[in-house]
Motif scaffolding. Structure first.
Motif, mmCIF file in Angstrom:
data_model
loop_
_atom_site.group_PDB
_atom_site.id
_atom_site.type_symbol
_atom_site.label_atom_id
_atom_site.label_comp_id
_atom_site.label_asym_id
_atom_site.label_seq_id
_atom_site.Cartn_x
_atom_site.Cartn_y
_atom_site.Cartn_z
ATOM 1 N N GLU A 107 -15.257 35.366 30.584
ATOM 2 C CA GLU A 107 -15.317 36.552 29.726
ATOM 3 C C GLU A 107 -16.623 36.695 28.954
ATOM 4 O OE1 GLU A 107 -13.297 39.042 30.033
ATOM 5 O OE2 GLU A 107 -12.160 37.886 31.490
ATOM 6 N N ARG A 109 -19.476 35.985 29.908
ATOM 7 C CA ARG A 109 -20.550 36.400 30.830
ATOM 8 C C ARG A 109 -20.520 37.887 31.129
ATOM 9 N NH1 ARG A 109 -21.750 30.860 32.911
ATOM 10 N NH2 ARG A 109 -20.622 29.827 31.265
ATOM 11 N N GLN A 110 -19.358 38.499 30.884
ATOM 12 C CA GLN A 110 -19.225 39.910 31.230
ATOM 13 C C GLN A 110 -19.574 40.818 30.056
ATOM 14 O OE1 GLN A 110 -15.671 40.747 33.491
ATOM 15 N NE2 GLN A 110 -15.444 38.579 33.915
ATOM 16 N N SER A 111 -20.076 40.210 29.011
ATOM 17 C CA SER A 111 -20.389 40.977 27.812
ATOM 18 C C SER A 111 -21.780 41.606 27.923
ATOM 19 C CB SER A 111 -20.292 40.063 26.595
ATOM 20 O OG SER A 111 -21.018 38.878 26.837
#
Length: 195
Positions: A107, A109-111
């Motif tokens: 999660e 990394r998807q920011s």
């Protein structure tokens, strides 16, 4: 300080579960409040927004992580022992908290770019700890004098990070801790050290 307020930890722990189970983008503040057993408005007494919750969560968990590793390393003499306990603790902490492993490995990394910059800032404490271990090994003559500390640190962190990410992506089907001796051996030899 915010982290000593009674509901702060409750909200952080709830956020780990909600973000792991729903994904960051689907993790509404109201879901986090419900999981924490607090009113929606209470969240805003501690955090500005969902992004602030994510960064605070990472900062909080990472500071505990670094403190624990520093504690166990303090009693160790050689770079081999220090590296081993660091790897053991890295793997154990994440294998004991599956929700946290999903949040840190997937999660975060998807920011967006801003969040990633703040996360990198938080990571500095952990990376400095790896540097400290490597420098102690060079100074003790256990690692080569010409060791590129920055590259060695990237190799160590990158390997651990990839090992945990692969474990998470495989639905945590195998024992992460069982990988520790092999990881330790590879990383120690990669830095020019011996067992």
């Amino acid at each position: 300080m915010k982290r000593n307020k009674p509901k702060y930890k409750q909200i952080i722990d709830a956020a780990v579960v909600v973000i792991a189970e729903n994904g960051y983008h689907q993790a509404q503040v109201s879901k986090i409040a419900k999981q924490a057993g607090v009113a929606d408005g209470t969240i805003y007494l501690y955090f500005k927004n969902k992004e602030d919750i994510l960064i605070s969560l990472f900062r909080e968990k990472m500071s505990i992580f670094v403190e624990k590793i520093e504690e166990v390393i303090a009693g160790k003499q050689t770079v081999s022992e220090k590296l081993l306990v660091m790897i053991e603790n890295h793997c154990r902490l994440l294998s004991e908290d599956h929700h946290l492993a999903i949040v840190t490995q997937l999660e975060l990394r998807q920011s967006n770019k801003d969040i990633r910059a703040k996360i990198n800032d938080v990571l500095k404490g952990y990376l400095q700890l790896v540097d400290k271990i490597l420098i102690s090994g060079v100074e003790a003559g256990e690692l080569p004098k010409d060791l590129e500390v920055r590259l060695a640190r990237q190799m160590i962190f990158g390997t651990l990070d990839e090992m945990v990410t692969t474990w998470v992506m495989n639905d945590q089907k195998y024992d992460l801790a069982a990988q520790v001796p092999a990881i330790h051996k590879l990383l120690l030899h990669g830095c020019g050290g011996r067992n």
